[in-house]
Motif scaffolding. Structure first.
Motif, PDB file in Angstrom:
ATOM      1  N   LEU A  37       0.963  -1.247  -0.140  1.00  0.00           N
ATOM      2  CA  LEU A  37       0.028   0.148   0.141  1.00  0.00           C
ATOM      3  C   LEU A  37       0.802   1.227  -0.052  1.00  0.00           C
ATOM      4  O   LEU A  37       0.597   2.326  -0.684  1.00  0.00           O
ATOM      5  CB  LEU A  37      -1.190   0.159   1.267  1.00  0.00           C
ATOM      6  CG  LEU A  37      -2.220  -0.978   1.310  1.00  0.00           C
ATOM      7  CD1 LEU A  37      -2.949  -0.874   2.582  1.00  0.00           C
ATOM      8  CD2 LEU A  37      -2.902  -0.624   0.084  1.00  0.00           C
ATOM      9  N   ASP A  38       2.186   1.057   0.696  1.00  0.00           N
ATOM     10  CA  ASP A  38       2.862   2.222   0.619  1.00  0.00           C
ATOM     11  C   ASP A  38       3.965   2.562  -0.572  1.00  0.00           C
ATOM     12  O   ASP A  38       4.772   3.465  -0.748  1.00  0.00           O
ATOM     13  CB  ASP A  38       3.810   2.160   1.945  1.00  0.00           C
ATOM     14  CG  ASP A  38       4.556   3.388   2.404  1.00  0.00           C
ATOM     15  OD1 ASP A  38       3.933   4.575   2.201  1.00  0.00           O
ATOM     16  OD2 ASP A  38       5.641   3.433   2.923  1.00  0.00           O
ATOM     17  N   SER A  39       3.515   1.554  -1.487  1.00  0.00           N
ATOM     18  CA  SER A  39       4.253   1.743  -2.683  1.00  0.00           C
ATOM     19  C   SER A  39       3.901   2.841  -3.774  1.00  0.00           C
ATOM     20  O   SER A  39       4.865   3.649  -4.090  1.00  0.00           O
ATOM     21  CB  SER A  39       4.544   0.392  -3.354  1.00  0.00           C
ATOM     22  OG  SER A  39       5.004  -0.465  -2.554  1.00  0.00           O
ATOM     23  N   GLY A  42       3.967   6.417  -1.732  1.00  0.00           N
ATOM     24  CA  GLY A  42       4.897   6.356  -0.401  1.00  0.00           C
ATOM     25  C   GLY A  42       6.124   5.944  -0.845  1.00  0.00           C
ATOM     26  O   GLY A  42       6.565   5.871  -2.170  1.00  0.00           O
ATOM     27  N   ASP A  43       7.030   5.337   0.055  1.00  0.00           N
ATOM     28  CA  ASP A  43       8.314   4.904  -0.181  1.00  0.00           C
ATOM     29  C   ASP A  43       8.508   3.320   0.010  1.00  0.00           C
ATOM     30  O   ASP A  43       9.575   2.868   0.329  1.00  0.00           O
ATOM     31  CB  ASP A  43       9.335   5.789   0.621  1.00  0.00           C
ATOM     32  CG  ASP A  43       9.035   5.692   2.252  1.00  0.00           C
ATOM     33  OD1 ASP A  43       8.061   5.124   2.514  1.00  0.00           O
ATOM     34  OD2 ASP A  43      10.067   6.198   2.730  1.00  0.00           O
ATOM     35  N   ALA A  44       7.290   2.544   0.269  1.00  0.00           N
ATOM     36  CA  ALA A  44       7.754   1.224   0.371  1.00  0.00           C
ATOM     37  C   ALA A  44       8.024   0.716   1.379  1.00  0.00           C
ATOM     38  O   ALA A  44       8.880  -0.339   1.415  1.00  0.00           O
ATOM     39  CB  ALA A  44       8.089   0.795  -0.745  1.00  0.00           C
ATOM     40  N   ASP A  45       7.793   1.479   2.451  1.00  0.00           N
ATOM     41  CA  ASP A  45       8.445   0.865   3.922  1.00  0.00           C
ATOM     42  C   ASP A  45       7.626   0.791   5.235  1.00  0.00           C
ATOM     43  O   ASP A  45       8.097   0.496   6.245  1.00  0.00           O
ATOM     44  CB  ASP A  45       9.654   1.546   4.346  1.00  0.00           C
ATOM     45  CG  ASP A  45       9.127   3.296   4.527  1.00  0.00           C
ATOM     46  OD1 ASP A  45       7.860   3.344   4.707  1.00  0.00           O
ATOM     47  OD2 ASP A  45       9.962   3.961   5.043  1.00  0.00           O
ATOM     48  N   HIS A  46       6.252   1.083   4.672  1.00  0.00           N
ATOM     49  CA  HIS A  46       5.357   1.093   6.306  1.00  0.00           C
ATOM     50  C   HIS A  46       5.185  -0.393   6.614  1.00  0.00           C
ATOM     51  O   HIS A  46       5.446  -0.433   8.136  1.00  0.00           O
ATOM     52  CB  HIS A  46       3.958   1.551   5.602  1.00  0.00           C
ATOM     53  CG  HIS A  46       3.251   1.593   6.943  1.00  0.00           C
ATOM     54  ND1 HIS A  46       3.369   2.675   7.813  1.00  0.00           N
ATOM     55  CD2 HIS A  46       1.796   1.222   7.201  1.00  0.00           C
ATOM     56  CE1 HIS A  46       2.512   2.506   8.756  1.00  0.00           C
ATOM     57  NE2 HIS A  46       1.596   1.583   8.739  1.00  0.00           N
ATOM     58  N   GLY A  47       5.074  -1.252   6.046  1.00  0.00           N
ATOM     59  CA  GLY A  47       5.183  -2.830   6.698  1.00  0.00           C
ATOM     60  C   GLY A  47       6.607  -3.025   7.340  1.00  0.00           C
ATOM     61  O   GLY A  47       6.517  -3.534   8.237  1.00  0.00           O
ATOM     62  N   GLY A 185       2.171  14.058   5.020  1.00  0.00           N
ATOM     63  CA  GLY A 185       3.003  13.014   4.699  1.00  0.00           C
ATOM     64  C   GLY A 185       3.502  13.095   3.374  1.00  0.00           C
ATOM     65  O   GLY A 185       3.029  13.457   2.523  1.00  0.00           O
ATOM     66  N   ARG A 186       4.267  11.820   3.243  1.00  0.00           N
ATOM     67  CA  ARG A 186       4.607  11.774   1.802  1.00  0.00           C
ATOM     68  C   ARG A 186       3.597  11.520   0.667  1.00  0.00           C
ATOM     69  O   ARG A 186       3.747  12.304  -0.396  1.00  0.00           O
ATOM     70  CB  ARG A 186       5.641  10.289   1.934  1.00  0.00           C
ATOM     71  CG  ARG A 186       7.005  10.448   2.333  1.00  0.00           C
ATOM     72  CD  ARG A 186       7.669   8.996   2.282  1.00  0.00           C
ATOM     73  NE  ARG A 186       8.580   8.714   3.237  1.00  0.00           N
ATOM     74  CZ  ARG A 186       9.670   9.246   2.887  1.00  0.00           C
ATOM     75  NH1 ARG A 186       9.958   9.971   1.876  1.00  0.00           N
ATOM     76  NH2 ARG A 186      10.632   9.302   3.836  1.00  0.00           N
ATOM     77  N   ALA A 187       2.669  10.884   1.080  1.00  0.00           N
ATOM     78  CA  ALA A 187       1.597  10.739  -0.049  1.00  0.00           C
ATOM     79  C   ALA A 187       1.004  12.244  -0.528  1.00  0.00           C
ATOM     80  O   ALA A 187       0.854  12.236  -1.715  1.00  0.00           O
ATOM     81  CB  ALA A 187       0.612   9.873   0.389  1.00  0.00           C
TER      82      ALA A 187
HETATM   83 MG    MG Z   1       6.837   5.031   4.021  1.00  0.00          MG
END
Ligand code: MG
Ligand code: ADP
Length: 220
Positions: A37-39, A42-47, A185-187
């Motif tokens: 979902l963060d990809s 975002g920067d694909a690191d939330h998980g 945030g990033r989004a």
């Molecule tokens: Mg992130």
């Protein structure tokens, strides 16, 4: 090993340690989904962030188990702040630390008392992050969850039913972030292109609330 919980004050340190175990398992199991979902927004690191933080928090609590519910929340919050690099670490850390401090030294509290403490914690997230409802953040799951919890408790429902209602509202709130445009945030850097994606932080908040509902269902 667990004493039978008092239905009037079901939330003690053992309850929150069970919540932490359930939440950590859920975050571990769903880490890939949260990162997915963060990809796009975002920067694909939330998980990865959540997994690292919750595994560290569970270890910290296992090593020196706090004896009060407030102590468990403060230790989890502090561990998230020190181990999660992303925005979500300080935000969730503030939520849980604030909630834990609000509970003070009490040995066992009611669901309504926990709700008040969580409200104080969520207020801390809003102050720290500056987000308001519909900004497409974790608040879009947390605020409806608190409202549903309040409504269910005011209606005289059991703690288990009230936490279940809160979890359902958090999940609905997370899903309702899909059509929103991110403003924090990033989004938010994506502007219009953030529309059409579910917010990762709102989704992890729904997981944490579901873990609370699961814990309450087993305990009371
Ligand atoms: Mg992130
Ligand atoms: P980062 O954005 O630093 O990579 P994460 O990916 O771990 O951190 O977390 C992103 C999530 O954090 C977002 O999906 C959103 O729910 C939440 N978030 C980001 N900024 C804010 C804010 N200002 N207020 C509330 N929540 C926020």
């Amino acid at each position: 090993m667990n004493a039978t919980p008092d239905p009037e004050t079901p939330v003690d340190a053992a309850f929150l340690r069970r919540w932490l175990d359930t939440a950590t398992s859920a975050v571990d199991r769903e880490a890939a989904m949260l990162t997915e979902l963060d990809s796009p927004i975002g920067d694909a690191d939330h998980g990865t962030n959540m997994r690292r933080g919750f595994l560290a928090a569970r270890t910290a609590v296992e090593q020196e188990p706090p004896q009060t519910p407030g102590g468990v929340l403060v230790l989890v919050g502090r561990t998230l702040i020190s181990t999660v690099g992303g925005a979500s670490g300080p935000l969730y850390g503030t939520l849980l630390r604030r909630a834990g401090k609000n509970l003070g030294e009490e040995q066992a509290v009611s669901a309504a008392r926990l709700r008040d403490a969580l409200r104080a914690g969520v207020d801390g997230v809003a102050t720290l992050g500056g987000a308001v409802p519909d900004d497409k953040t974790m608040l879009d799951a947390l605020l409806p969850a608190l409202d549903a919890l309040t409504a269910a408790l005011d209606a005289g429902g059991s703690a288990a039913d009230a936490f279940a209602a809160a979890a359902a509202a958090a999940e609905d709130g997370a899903r309702a972030t899909i059509p929103l445009r991110a403003r924090k945030g990033r989004a938010s850097y994506l502007g219009e292109r953030s529309i059409g994606h579910q917010d990762p932080g709102a989704t992890s908040s729904a997981l944490l609330m579901a873990a609370l509902a699961d814990t309450a269902k087993e305990a009371v």
